[in-house]
Motif scaffolding. Structure first.
Motif, PDB file in Angstrom:
ATOM      1  N   PHE A 176       0.816  -1.206   0.000  1.00 25.35           N
ATOM      2  CA  PHE A 176       0.000   0.000   0.000  1.00 25.35           C
ATOM      3  C   PHE A 176       0.853   1.261   0.000  1.00 25.35           C
ATOM      4  CE2 PHE A 176      -3.216   2.993   1.754  1.00 25.35           C
ATOM      5  CZ  PHE A 176      -4.198   2.789   0.804  1.00 25.35           C
ATOM      6  N   GLY A 177       2.109   1.148   0.422  1.00 20.94           N
ATOM      7  CA  GLY A 177       2.996   2.305   0.398  1.00 20.94           C
ATOM      8  C   GLY A 177       2.785   3.268   1.538  1.00 20.94           C
ATOM      9  N   TYR A 178       2.214   2.784   2.633  1.00 21.37           N
ATOM     10  CA  TYR A 178       1.918   3.630   3.784  1.00 21.37           C
ATOM     11  C   TYR A 178       1.779   2.710   4.986  1.00 21.37           C
ATOM     12  CZ  TYR A 178      -0.283   7.584   6.242  1.00 21.37           C
ATOM     13  OH  TYR A 178      -0.578   8.610   7.098  1.00 21.37           O
ATOM     14  N   PRO A 179       2.257   3.112   6.175  1.00 20.26           N
ATOM     15  CA  PRO A 179       2.186   2.219   7.331  1.00 20.26           C
ATOM     16  C   PRO A 179       0.748   1.821   7.675  1.00 20.26           C
ATOM     17  CG  PRO A 179       3.649   4.074   7.775  1.00 20.26           C
ATOM     18  CD  PRO A 179       2.944   4.386   6.496  1.00 20.26           C
ATOM     19  N   GLY A 258      -4.701   1.423  -4.476  1.00 20.46           N
ATOM     20  CA  GLY A 258      -3.777   0.571  -3.739  1.00 20.46           C
ATOM     21  C   GLY A 258      -3.806  -0.872  -4.190  1.00 20.46           C
ATOM     22  N   LEU A 259      -4.962  -1.336  -4.649  1.00 23.55           N
ATOM     23  CA  LEU A 259      -5.077  -2.730  -5.077  1.00 23.55           C
ATOM     24  C   LEU A 259      -4.256  -3.017  -6.329  1.00 23.55           C
ATOM     25  CD1 LEU A 259      -8.870  -3.407  -4.464  1.00 23.55           C
ATOM     26  CD2 LEU A 259      -6.919  -3.832  -2.952  1.00 23.55           C
ATOM     27  N   PHE A 260      -3.915  -1.985  -7.090  1.00 30.79           N
ATOM     28  CA  PHE A 260      -3.031  -2.175  -8.240  1.00 30.79           C
ATOM     29  C   PHE A 260      -1.700  -2.740  -7.782  1.00 30.79           C
ATOM     30  CE2 PHE A 260       0.270  -0.318 -11.070  1.00 30.79           C
ATOM     31  CZ  PHE A 260      -0.070  -0.972 -12.242  1.00 30.79           C
ATOM     32  N   GLU A 261      -1.158  -2.183  -6.689  1.00 29.66           N
ATOM     33  CA  GLU A 261       0.107  -2.692  -6.172  1.00 29.66           C
ATOM     34  C   GLU A 261      -0.062  -4.026  -5.463  1.00 29.66           C
ATOM     35  OE1 GLU A 261       2.939  -1.925  -6.959  1.00 29.66           O
ATOM     36  OE2 GLU A 261       2.877   0.148  -7.629  1.00 29.66           O
ATOM     37  N   ILE A 274       5.399   1.076  -8.504  1.00 27.41           N
ATOM     38  CA  ILE A 274       5.603   2.021  -9.606  1.00 27.41           C
ATOM     39  C   ILE A 274       5.788   3.438  -9.076  1.00 27.41           C
ATOM     40  CG2 ILE A 274       4.251   0.599 -11.196  1.00 27.41           C
ATOM     41  CD1 ILE A 274       2.054   2.816 -11.045  1.00 27.41           C
ATOM     42  N   TRP A 275       5.315   3.722  -7.857  1.00 28.10           N
ATOM     43  CA  TRP A 275       5.336   5.082  -7.325  1.00 28.10           C
ATOM     44  C   TRP A 275       6.735   5.438  -6.854  1.00 28.10           C
ATOM     45  CZ3 TRP A 275       0.997   6.855  -8.978  1.00 28.10           C
ATOM     46  CH2 TRP A 275      -0.131   6.031  -9.004  1.00 28.10           C
ATOM     47  N   ILE A 276       7.254   6.556  -7.312  1.00 27.55           N
ATOM     48  CA  ILE A 276       8.600   6.966  -6.933  1.00 27.55           C
ATOM     49  C   ILE A 276       8.623   8.354  -6.294  1.00 27.55           C
ATOM     50  CG2 ILE A 276       9.790   5.516  -8.598  1.00 27.55           C
ATOM     51  CD1 ILE A 276       9.955   7.817 -10.515  1.00 27.55           C
ATOM     52  N   ALA A 277       7.450   8.966  -6.080  1.00 25.56           N
ATOM     53  CA  ALA A 277       7.382  10.242  -5.372  1.00 25.56           C
ATOM     54  C   ALA A 277       7.218   9.985  -3.880  1.00 25.56           C
ATOM     55  CB  ALA A 277       6.220  11.080  -5.894  1.00 25.56           C
ATOM     56  N   GLU A 278       7.537  10.989  -3.090  1.00 23.79           N
ATOM     57  CA  GLU A 278       7.351  10.861  -1.645  1.00 23.79           C
ATOM     58  C   GLU A 278       5.878  10.776  -1.291  1.00 23.79           C
ATOM     59  OE1 GLU A 278       9.350  13.902   0.461  1.00 23.79           O
ATOM     60  OE2 GLU A 278      11.333  13.378  -0.299  1.00 23.79           O
ATOM     61  N   GLU A 279       5.035  11.513  -2.035  1.00 25.78           N
ATOM     62  CA  GLU A 279       3.608  11.499  -1.758  1.00 25.78           C
ATOM     63  C   GLU A 279       2.980  10.292  -2.435  1.00 25.78           C
ATOM     64  OE1 GLU A 279       1.667  13.517   0.001  1.00 25.78           O
ATOM     65  OE2 GLU A 279       3.221  14.908   0.642  1.00 25.78           O
ATOM     66  N   ILE A 280       2.980   9.137  -1.750  1.00 24.81           N
ATOM     67  CA  ILE A 280       2.419   7.920  -2.333  1.00 24.81           C
ATOM     68  C   ILE A 280       0.903   7.999  -2.281  1.00 24.81           C
ATOM     69  CG2 ILE A 280       2.319   5.412  -2.197  1.00 24.81           C
ATOM     70  CD1 ILE A 280       5.046   6.517  -2.985  1.00 24.81           C
ATOM     71  N   PRO A 281       0.218   7.763  -3.427  1.00 15.25           N
ATOM     72  CA  PRO A 281      -1.233   7.861  -3.437  1.00 15.25           C
ATOM     73  C   PRO A 281      -1.910   6.818  -2.544  1.00 15.25           C
ATOM     74  CG  PRO A 281      -0.361   7.978  -5.654  1.00 15.25           C
ATOM     75  CD  PRO A 281       0.772   7.583  -4.749  1.00 15.25           C
ATOM     76  N   GLY A 282      -3.150   7.135  -2.174  1.00 15.24           N
ATOM     77  CA  GLY A 282      -3.968   6.170  -1.465  1.00 15.24           C
ATOM     78  C   GLY A 282      -3.864   6.268   0.036  1.00 15.24           C
ATOM     79  N   LEU A 283      -3.787   7.476   0.600  1.00 13.79           N
ATOM     80  CA  LEU A 283      -3.546   7.609   2.019  1.00 13.79           C
ATOM     81  C   LEU A 283      -4.821   7.564   2.846  1.00 13.79           C
ATOM     82  CD1 LEU A 283      -0.805  10.377   2.107  1.00 13.79           C
ATOM     83  CD2 LEU A 283      -0.568   7.932   1.726  1.00 13.79           C
ATOM     84  N   PRO A 285      -8.412   6.176   4.426  1.00 14.48           N
ATOM     85  CA  PRO A 285      -8.970   4.872   4.729  1.00 14.48           C
ATOM     86  C   PRO A 285     -10.145   4.547   3.839  1.00 14.48           C
ATOM     87  CG  PRO A 285      -9.625   6.471   6.393  1.00 14.48           C
ATOM     88  CD  PRO A 285      -8.623   7.144   5.521  1.00 14.48           C
ATOM     89  N   ALA A 286     -10.201   3.332   3.363  1.00 14.45           N
ATOM     90  CA  ALA A 286     -11.345   2.845   2.602  1.00 14.45           C
ATOM     91  C   ALA A 286     -11.108   1.431   2.140  1.00 14.45           C
ATOM     92  CB  ALA A 286     -11.664   3.757   1.444  1.00 14.45           C
ATOM     93  N   PRO A 287     -11.868   0.969   1.113  1.00 10.24           N
ATOM     94  CA  PRO A 287     -12.028  -0.444   0.850  1.00 10.24           C
ATOM     95  C   PRO A 287     -10.781  -1.242   0.583  1.00 10.24           C
ATOM     96  CG  PRO A 287     -13.563   0.858  -0.413  1.00 10.24           C
ATOM     97  CD  PRO A 287     -12.654   1.803   0.254  1.00 10.24           C
ATOM     98  N   ALA A 288     -10.852  -2.457   1.071  1.00  6.57           N
ATOM     99  CA  ALA A 288      -9.990  -3.559   0.671  1.00  6.57           C
ATOM    100  C   ALA A 288      -8.523  -3.327   0.826  1.00  6.57           C
ATOM    101  CB  ALA A 288     -10.291  -3.925  -0.785  1.00  6.57           C
ATOM    102  N   SER A 289      -8.124  -2.432   1.650  1.00  2.00           N
ATOM    103  CA  SER A 289      -6.707  -2.307   1.905  1.00  2.00           C
ATOM    104  C   SER A 289      -6.505  -2.589   3.356  1.00  2.00           C
ATOM    105  CB  SER A 289      -6.200  -0.936   1.495  1.00  2.00           C
ATOM    106  OG  SER A 289      -7.107   0.079   1.770  1.00  2.00           O
TER     107      SER A 289
END
Length: 289
Positions: A176-179, A258-261, A274-283, A285-289
């Motif tokens: 997910f790219g986020y704790p 997030g489900l793409f990753e 694929i994300w290489i920026a500091e601001e990782i998308p998908g921060l 809360p919501a489905p299936a992560s």
């Protein structure tokens, strides 16, 4: 006004192929919008149910060349600016840089303006662009005209492996790219940002190896279910229990992105996001992560 949002992604396709996907209206209708019309350098428009405030086109083309596309986009009465830059990385890889003005995380959390969905809208759109240029199945696009938030994704991995990656804190944080802190039992916490600093939702239903539901409060209940067939797993995910007059489109879009990753985590050897920026998308809360 806050600083422009900047996100970068590495796409497994040459610059020319990515530019075609970004500027060919027939291709845009496949991965981005229900409707699209492009006549460079005069016109770049997309609209329809998969576009925020997509009743009519609200874009105004500002600049277009071989590696940059910039347009104004009127959202909630304010003209924002979107810029997409393409940079070749070898012969078969492209770094896409998205710069979006008028995004404020506080507005995203409050839902006070449709501009609050911009971060996760672009996260999901870029994920689908990546899937499109690689010839992979797309993720469900967010329908901004509907309160029915549901979708499914097929992952080329057995259900026990997918279950582990959805319920193990370390693995979920990786893809997910986020704790994320997860206590996989009924009554356990599901904490975006980790147990120490994050917002903790509550696990309200769980059948080990098969399904789990998490109550996020005002944004509703996330439910997902796994079904395996022939070594492949179908993940079905639903968001329910929210105010249908104000669906959590931003949170939903970020989660689906997030489900793409998650899929790549299982299917790509030596996986790297694929994300290489500091601001990782998908921060949010919501489905299936």
């Amino acid at each position: 006004m806050s600083e422009p949002m900047k996100v970068q992604a590495r796409l497994s396709a040459p610059v020319g192929r990515v530019r075609q996907a970004l500027t060919d209206p027939a291709e845009l209708r496949l991965w981005l919008a229900e409707h699209a019309e492009v006549e460079l350098p005069q016109r770049y428009e997309f609209w329809g149910r998969y576009t925020p405030e997509g009743d009519t086109p609200h874009q105004r083309l500002l600049h277009a060349d071989d590696d940059t596309l910039r347009f104004g986009w009127l959202l909630d009465g304010v003209e924002t600016t979107t810029e997409l830059q393409l940079t070749a990385e070898g012969t078969d890889s492209t770094v896409l840089t998205l710069i979006q003005s008028h995004f404020d995380f506080a507005e995203a959390m409050s839902g006070s303006t449709i501009r609050g969905v911009l971060q996760t809208y672009w996260a999901l759109s870029i994920a689908n662009l990546a899937a499109h240029v690689e010839g992979k199945p797309l993720l469900p696009r967010t329908d901004f005209t509907s309160a029915d938030l549901r979708g499914e994704l097929v992952i080329a991995a057995p259900a026990d492996k997918v279950w582990e990656s959805l319920t193990n804190s370390e693995q979920a944080s990786a893809w997910f790219g986020y704790p994320i802190g997860i206590e996989p039992w009924v009554g356990g916490r599901y904490a975006m940002g980790g147990f120490e600093n994050g917002y903790a939702a509550k696990v309200v239903d769980l059948e080990p190896g098969r399904r789990m539901s998490v109550d996020w409060g005002p944004t509703g209940v996330t439910s997902w279910e796994l079904a395996e067939s022939g070594g492949r797993t179908t993940l079905t995910f639903v968001q329910s229990g929210f105010d249908e007059a104000n669906p959590p489109y931003g949170a939903w879009s970020g989660s689906v992105a997030g489900l793409f990753e998650l899929r790549r985590f299982h299917e790509v050897p030596n996986w790297q996001p694929i994300w290489i920026a500091e601001e990782i998308p998908g921060l949010e809360p919501a489905p299936a992560s």
